[in-house]
Design an enzyme around this catalytic site. Structure first.
Site, PDB file in Angstrom:
ATOM      1  N   ARG A   1       0.815  -0.935  -0.178  1.00 49.79           N
ATOM      2  CA  ARG A   1       0.381  -0.413   0.378  1.00 49.79           C
ATOM      3  C   ARG A   1       1.286   1.006  -0.273  1.00 49.79           C
ATOM      4  O   ARG A   1       1.749   1.296   0.677  1.00 49.79           O
ATOM      5  CB  ARG A   1      -0.527   0.278   0.796  1.00 49.79           C
ATOM      6  CG  ARG A   1      -2.104   1.121   1.010  1.00 49.79           C
ATOM      7  CD  ARG A   1      -2.895   1.365   0.072  1.00 49.79           C
ATOM      8  NE  ARG A   1      -3.501   2.634   0.048  1.00 49.79           N
ATOM      9  CZ  ARG A   1      -4.925   2.838   0.241  1.00 49.79           C
ATOM     10  NH1 ARG A   1      -5.301   1.398   0.102  1.00 49.79           N
ATOM     11  NH2 ARG A   1      -4.947   3.814   0.267  1.00 49.79           N
ATOM     12  N   GLY A   2       1.071   1.851  -1.213  1.00 54.31           N
ATOM     13  CA  GLY A   2       1.747   2.912  -1.174  1.00 54.31           C
ATOM     14  C   GLY A   2       1.637   4.215   0.108  1.00 54.31           C
ATOM     15  O   GLY A   2       3.220   4.655   0.450  1.00 54.31           O
ATOM     16  N   VAL A   3       0.635   4.458   0.435  1.00 54.12           N
ATOM     17  CA  VAL A   3       0.259   5.767   1.391  1.00 54.12           C
ATOM     18  C   VAL A   3       1.035   5.131   2.424  1.00 54.12           C
ATOM     19  O   VAL A   3       2.157   6.189   3.415  1.00 54.12           O
ATOM     20  CB  VAL A   3      -0.981   5.970   1.556  1.00 54.12           C
ATOM     21  CG1 VAL A   3      -1.455   6.569   0.321  1.00 54.12           C
ATOM     22  CG2 VAL A   3      -1.091   4.845   2.024  1.00 54.12           C
ATOM     23  N   ASP A   4       1.411   3.945   2.872  1.00 56.74           N
ATOM     24  CA  ASP A   4       1.962   3.350   4.055  1.00 56.74           C
ATOM     25  C   ASP A   4       3.686   2.623   3.785  1.00 56.74           C
ATOM     26  O   ASP A   4       4.218   3.334   4.983  1.00 56.74           O
ATOM     27  CB  ASP A   4       1.688   1.806   5.032  1.00 56.74           C
ATOM     28  CG  ASP A   4       0.066   1.909   5.138  1.00 56.74           C
ATOM     29  OD1 ASP A   4      -0.220   3.702   5.272  1.00 56.74           O
ATOM     30  OD2 ASP A   4      -0.484   1.262   5.088  1.00 56.74           O
TER      31      ASP A   4
ATOM     32  N   LYS B   1       5.627   2.829   0.279  1.00 51.12           N
ATOM     33  CA  LYS B   1       6.694   3.244  -0.951  1.00 51.12           C
ATOM     34  C   LYS B   1       7.343   4.459  -0.008  1.00 51.12           C
ATOM     35  O   LYS B   1       8.408   3.579  -1.338  1.00 51.12           O
ATOM     36  CB  LYS B   1       5.648   3.820  -1.631  1.00 51.12           C
ATOM     37  CG  LYS B   1       6.242   4.115  -2.924  1.00 51.12           C
ATOM     38  CD  LYS B   1       5.166   4.312  -4.136  1.00 51.12           C
ATOM     39  CE  LYS B   1       3.954   4.781  -4.682  1.00 51.12           C
ATOM     40  NZ  LYS B   1       3.877   2.785  -5.086  1.00 51.12           N
TER      41      LYS B   1
ATOM     42  N   GLU C   1      -4.536  -7.585  -5.961  1.00 55.97           N
ATOM     43  CA  GLU C   1      -3.299  -8.447  -6.667  1.00 55.97           C
ATOM     44  C   GLU C   1      -2.595  -9.233  -5.324  1.00 55.97           C
ATOM     45  O   GLU C   1      -2.138 -11.028  -5.997  1.00 55.97           O
ATOM     46  CB  GLU C   1      -1.891  -7.241  -5.902  1.00 55.97           C
ATOM     47  CG  GLU C   1      -1.746  -6.289  -7.332  1.00 55.97           C
ATOM     48  CD  GLU C   1      -0.462  -4.979  -6.505  1.00 55.97           C
ATOM     49  OE1 GLU C   1      -0.063  -5.458  -6.157  1.00 55.97           O
ATOM     50  OE2 GLU C   1      -1.257  -3.921  -8.043  1.00 55.97           O
TER      51      GLU C   1
END
Length: 176
Positions: A27-30, A32, A94
């Site tokens: 999860r990108g916001v957490d 990346k 995914e």
């Protein structure tokens, strides 16, 4: 029969051609700007072909096609489960694809316990059959031995090393 299959262009191996050793699901916001990026960079240093969406795709690439192809053609999936992971349709999609295709999954429980993983509210409208698939995938990953990490108190170097070791062991022990 072997000659006939060569004449018609068929191959004995029907498995997809491997294009990546590892697919990094996150999860990108957490994650990346920390764990996902650090793992990707370490894999590149070690010549392990990794797929990380923003680093592996370029302008003009079709998002869904590129990601689904990378999952289909990877050998191992790293699933970074974080506090907002279960809010993302894409993360869960995914994960479900990796589970359905029988990929080896190495979960990282990043600032979350396996028991806290639950679909609460997903962005967008999700058909009921998709939700059931997502729930099945989460149940399976909750029951998979993984790496637990607390970003406030954990040793980042140890996390990266343990994850890389787990991926290398999986790649070395893989049978085709």
């Amino acid at each position: 029969m072997g000659e006939a299959s060569l004449v018609f262009g068929e191959t004995e191996d029907l498995k997809p051609k491997i294009t990546h050793d590892v697919f990094i699901n996150h999860r990108g916001v957490d994650t990346k700007r920390n764990i996902a990026g650090l793992l990707y960079d370490r894999f590149v240093q070690l010549d392990i072909k990794a797929f990380l969406d923003e680093r592996s795709m370029g302008p003009g690439d079709k998002l869904h096609d590129s990601i689904e192809s990378a999952i289909d053609k990877c050998r191992v999936g790293i699933v970074i489960l974080s506090p907002r992971y279960c809010e993302s349709f894409f993360c869960l999609h995914e994960l479900a694809l990796m589970i359905e295709s029988g990929k080896k999954i190495i979960p990282i429980f990043y600032n979350i316990k396996p028991s806290e993983l639950d679909i609460v509210e997903i962005e967008g409208n999700v058909p009921p059959e998709k939700l059931e698939g997502f729930s099945r995938a989460l149940r399976q990953v909750r029951c998979t031995v993984g790496i637990t990490f607390d970003s406030q108190n954990g040793n980042w170097s140890e996390l990266i090393s343990r994850t890389v070791d787990a991926v290398q062991n999986s790649l070395n022990n893989e049978t085709y």
